[in-house]
Motif scaffolding. Structure first.
Motif, short mmCIF file in Angstrom:
data_model
loop_
_atom_site.label_atom_id
_atom_site.label_comp_id
_atom_site.label_asym_id
_atom_site.label_seq_id
_atom_site.Cartn_x
_atom_site.Cartn_y
_atom_site.Cartn_z
N ASP A 20 -38.34 -32.28 29.54
CA ASP A 20 -39.27 -31.28 30.07
C ASP A 20 -39.06 -29.93 29.37
O ASP A 20 -40.02 -29.27 28.98
N LYS A 24 -41.67 -27.77 26.84
CA LYS A 24 -42.04 -26.36 26.99
C LYS A 24 -41.71 -25.55 25.74
O LYS A 24 -42.50 -24.72 25.31
N ASP A 30 -46.64 -26.41 29.90
CA ASP A 30 -45.93 -26.61 31.15
C ASP A 30 -46.65 -27.68 31.96
O ASP A 30 -47.63 -27.41 32.64
N VAL A 51 -50.92 -24.56 31.28
CA VAL A 51 -50.08 -24.62 32.47
C VAL A 51 -50.80 -25.49 33.50
O VAL A 51 -51.96 -25.24 33.82
#
Length: 140
Positions: A20, A24, A30, A51
């Motif tokens: 993860d 990013k 995200d 996002v």
């Protein structure tokens, strides 16, 4: 996106967190593991700056351009958007709250969507307004 699939499939929680973080840092995206994402998601231009809310639902074969936000309105509710199959979301668009974007709908660049968008409609502007296309949801 391969890194998203790896993070979701990883049986070791620490490894999933590392993937993860890599997503990013490397891609500037995200996408929480808890978001429901159908197969065939396409993040055009790498999805830089995109996002996605943890409770967002994204259908199959959706295209999302860079700088898109799928989130809440910040009004105390935690409702997140639902994106239908085959939808297209242009660069910089914001889809906020518990709205539903219909199948094969198109959201224009920098549009701010605060209301539901029907199937096969095109939404543009701030706030987004709907214009209908000459397509049916069953056509390709």
């Amino acid at each position: 996106m391969l890194l998203v699939r790896v993070a979701r499939a990883c049986p070791i929680p620490l490894a999933a967190v590392i993937v993860d973080i890599a997503l990013k840092v490397v891609c500037g995206v995200d996408i929480p593991r808890s978001a429901e994402i159908g197969p065939g998601l396409r993040l055009a231009h790498g999805g830089r700056g995109t996002v996605i809310h943890p409770r967002a639902r994204i259908g199959e074969r959706v295209t999302i351009y860079h700088g898109v936000t799928l989130g809440t309105r910040g009004d105390g509710t935690d409702d997140a958007p639902t994106i239908g199959d085959g939808a297209y979301i242009g660069a910089g668009a914001c889809i906020l709250g518990g709205v539903t974007v219909g199948r094969k709908a198109r959201i224009g660049a920098n549009a701010v969507v605060l209301t539901d968008i029907p199937d096969c409609a095109t939404a543009v502007g701030v706030p987004a307004r709907v214009t209908y296309a000459d397509r049916s949801p069953d056509s390709t």
